[in-house]
Motif scaffolding. Sequence first.
Motif, short mmCIF file in Angstrom:
data_model
loop_
_atom_site.label_atom_id
_atom_site.label_comp_id
_atom_site.label_asym_id
_atom_site.label_seq_id
_atom_site.Cartn_x
_atom_site.Cartn_y
_atom_site.Cartn_z
N ARG A 145 0.89 -0.94 0.17
CA ARG A 145 0.02 -0.02 0.19
C ARG A 145 0.92 1.21 0.07
N ILE A 146 1.89 1.45 0.88
CA ILE A 146 2.85 2.35 0.97
C ILE A 146 3.42 2.74 -0.49
N VAL A 147 4.04 1.52 -1.07
CA VAL A 147 4.46 1.80 -2.36
C VAL A 147 3.62 2.15 -3.47
N ASN A 148 2.55 1.71 -3.47
CA ASN A 148 1.17 2.05 -4.45
C ASN A 148 0.56 3.35 -4.16
N GLN A 149 0.32 3.49 -3.02
CA GLN A 149 -0.63 4.62 -2.84
C GLN A 149 0.14 6.09 -2.15
N GLU A 150 1.20 5.69 -1.53
CA GLU A 150 1.94 6.89 -1.05
C GLU A 150 2.95 7.33 -1.86
N LEU A 151 3.79 6.32 -2.47
CA LEU A 151 4.80 6.63 -3.34
C LEU A 151 4.74 6.68 -4.74
N GLY A 152 3.30 6.40 -5.03
CA GLY A 152 2.98 6.58 -6.38
C GLY A 152 3.44 5.40 -7.40
N LYS A 153 3.74 4.41 -6.96
CA LYS A 153 4.46 3.51 -7.83
C LYS A 153 3.41 2.37 -8.30
N THR A 154 3.25 1.85 -9.72
CA THR A 154 2.53 0.93 -10.14
C THR A 154 2.85 -0.46 -9.55
#
Length: 208
Positions: A145-154
């Motif tokens: 979730r952090i990678v996807n939603q907070e750091l904006g990575k696919t």
Amino acid sequence: MRVAVYVDGFNLYYRGLKGTKFKWLDLGALSREFLRDDEDLVSIKYFTADVSPRSGDPTAPSRQEAYLRALRTIPCLSIYKGRFLPKTKTRPLVEDPGRFVEVHDTEEKGSDVNLATHLVHDAHRGVFDTALVVSQDTDLCEPMRIVNQELGKTLGVIWLEASAPGKRHRRVSNFIKHANPSILRRAQFPDVVIGRGGRKISKPPEWE
């Protein structure tokens, strides 16, 4: 677009490979099954631990070592190891819950933490545009979730069972793809892999 792959070795084995003929799995070939034409595979990180001989299966470590040597022939792949902790546990008997027995047990430690750490750290460093996580472990949902939603990575999840993906995984990823038997069949190493110095690495006969 740069793609990095993160493989939970034990989750892959127990969710997708145990009881199949697909254990001699080429993780490079598997990863490329899920890449688009405009994507480049920049790294594969494989997280595992050294197994110990189990009761009735003394050759488990030699099979694992053969597989790890085969994996090391993949140029972009790195292996990260946790560890097994032997311990004894007291458990009730099924037929007589009032009676307890002491049993030998092993607990794998570190693989999921290592995967989560590398996933988040690599995202911060800008190593990839897209991460593929080969695991169904719900403990990884928060770092995903952090990678996807907070750091904006696919972020994509490679689902290992025929079951429908869980809600938690769907909420923290952009897409989920199934590693179905036809994909696993295509993504096998040859029976003999040529390693460093021309050394031959043979598929364990038990995996035939």
